[in-house]
Scaffold this motif. Sequence first.
Motif, PDB file in Angstrom:
ATOM      1  N   ALA A  63      -4.609  -5.607  -8.541  1.00 25.84           N
ATOM      2  CA  ALA A  63      -5.377  -4.766  -7.621  1.00 25.84           C
ATOM      3  C   ALA A  63      -6.801  -4.627  -8.141  1.00 25.84           C
ATOM      4  CB  ALA A  63      -4.737  -3.387  -7.488  1.00 25.84           C
ATOM      5  N   GLN A  64      -7.676  -4.234  -7.246  1.00 25.83           N
ATOM      6  CA  GLN A  64      -9.051  -3.914  -7.620  1.00 25.83           C
ATOM      7  C   GLN A  64      -9.170  -2.393  -7.662  1.00 25.83           C
ATOM      8  OE1 GLN A  64     -11.361  -6.215  -8.330  1.00 25.83           O
ATOM      9  NE2 GLN A  64     -10.200  -7.988  -7.682  1.00 25.83           N
ATOM     10  N   ARG A 113      -4.732   5.587  -4.310  1.00 24.43           N
ATOM     11  CA  ARG A 113      -5.588   5.214  -3.173  1.00 24.43           C
ATOM     12  C   ARG A 113      -6.850   4.482  -3.631  1.00 24.43           C
ATOM     13  NH1 ARG A 113      -6.137  11.058  -0.728  1.00 24.43           N
ATOM     14  NH2 ARG A 113      -6.499  11.295  -2.946  1.00 24.43           N
ATOM     15  N   LYS A 114      -7.183   4.568  -4.908  1.00 23.79           N
ATOM     16  CA  LYS A 114      -8.369   3.889  -5.443  1.00 23.79           C
ATOM     17  C   LYS A 114      -8.095   2.411  -5.750  1.00 23.79           C
ATOM     18  CE  LYS A 114     -10.986   7.463  -5.341  1.00 23.79           C
ATOM     19  NZ  LYS A 114     -12.073   7.495  -4.361  1.00 23.79           N
ATOM     20  N   GLU A 165     -11.390   0.541  -7.327  1.00 21.95           N
ATOM     21  CA  GLU A 165     -12.711   0.849  -6.776  1.00 21.95           C
ATOM     22  C   GLU A 165     -12.940   2.342  -6.940  1.00 21.95           C
ATOM     23  OE1 GLU A 165     -13.365  -0.733  -2.848  1.00 21.95           O
ATOM     24  OE2 GLU A 165     -12.548  -2.697  -3.411  1.00 21.95           O
ATOM     25  N   ASP A 204       0.797  -1.233   0.000  1.00 23.00           N
ATOM     26  CA  ASP A 204       0.000   0.000   0.000  1.00 23.00           C
ATOM     27  C   ASP A 204       0.822   1.271   0.000  1.00 23.00           C
ATOM     28  OD1 ASP A 204      -2.509  -1.212  -0.184  1.00 23.00           O
ATOM     29  OD2 ASP A 204      -2.571  -1.574   1.969  1.00 23.00           O
ATOM     30  N   LYS A 239      -7.335  -1.200  -4.457  1.00 20.26           N
ATOM     31  CA  LYS A 239      -7.519  -2.001  -3.239  1.00 20.26           C
ATOM     32  C   LYS A 239      -7.097  -3.447  -3.474  1.00 20.26           C
ATOM     33  CE  LYS A 239      -9.752   1.612  -1.647  1.00 20.26           C
ATOM     34  NZ  LYS A 239      -9.057   2.589  -0.882  1.00 20.26           N
ATOM     35  N   ASP A 240      -7.004  -4.203  -2.379  1.00 21.13           N
ATOM     36  CA  ASP A 240      -6.708  -5.640  -2.434  1.00 21.13           C
ATOM     37  C   ASP A 240      -5.494  -5.927  -3.314  1.00 21.13           C
ATOM     38  OD1 ASP A 240      -8.950  -6.109  -0.823  1.00 21.13           O
ATOM     39  OD2 ASP A 240     -10.257  -6.240  -2.574  1.00 21.13           O
ATOM     40  N   ARG A 241      -4.417  -5.255  -3.027  1.00 24.45           N
ATOM     41  CA  ARG A 241      -3.198  -5.377  -3.834  1.00 24.45           C
ATOM     42  C   ARG A 241      -2.460  -6.674  -3.523  1.00 24.45           C
ATOM     43  NH1 ARG A 241      -0.647   0.702  -3.343  1.00 24.45           N
ATOM     44  NH2 ARG A 241      -2.565   1.852  -3.798  1.00 24.45           N
TER      45      ARG A 241
END
Length: 184
Positions: free
Chosen positions: A69-70, A172-173, A72, A25, A175-177
């Motif tokens: 990554a997702q 920051r957008k 979002e 992150d 997620k789930d890296r």
Amino acid sequence: MTGNKVIIPLYHVDKEDNNRRFKNDENIPEATDLDWGGDGLYFWDNIENAKYWKKQKNIKGYECNIAHAQLEITDDLILDLTTPESAQRFEETLSKFVSRKLINEKEFHNHRGAAINAYYNLFVRTGRVPFLVVKIIGHYPNTKSSNLFRRDDDKPYASIENKTIYVVKDQRKLKDRSIEKGVR
């Protein structure tokens, strides 16, 4: 207006150390690009395209791996330049800014990525963010073809030469890296 929330799985090819930091992150260095989709972190929309890009980078001597990554985000924060209509609207807006001397005419005409950067930065300076992601399609005419997709006429057809690319300006957008394991 608030857009609809979307979650898009994405794949990023980078040096192993950068992707390790990304997985933890941390923000990692973004590409500075004047010709594609502007500055940001570049992502593929599928693992096979990422594998291809990893192979290209490794041939050039980089030790790379693939991060996943997702994304979002709400769809109103994506500058989608994948249709003629959306590209035309964006170009018309850029033309207005050029005529008002808000964007350098040379950037607008010579480098699409520089024009995207100039547009983005113009809004950021006023405290507004026009988009956080740029969606483009890259054409790779040297892609190894398949008989399934060969055509000799001028009719529209399915192709494997066009690749969807996302340029993310706000990490920051993502997620789930994770790091893809066992990918060759």
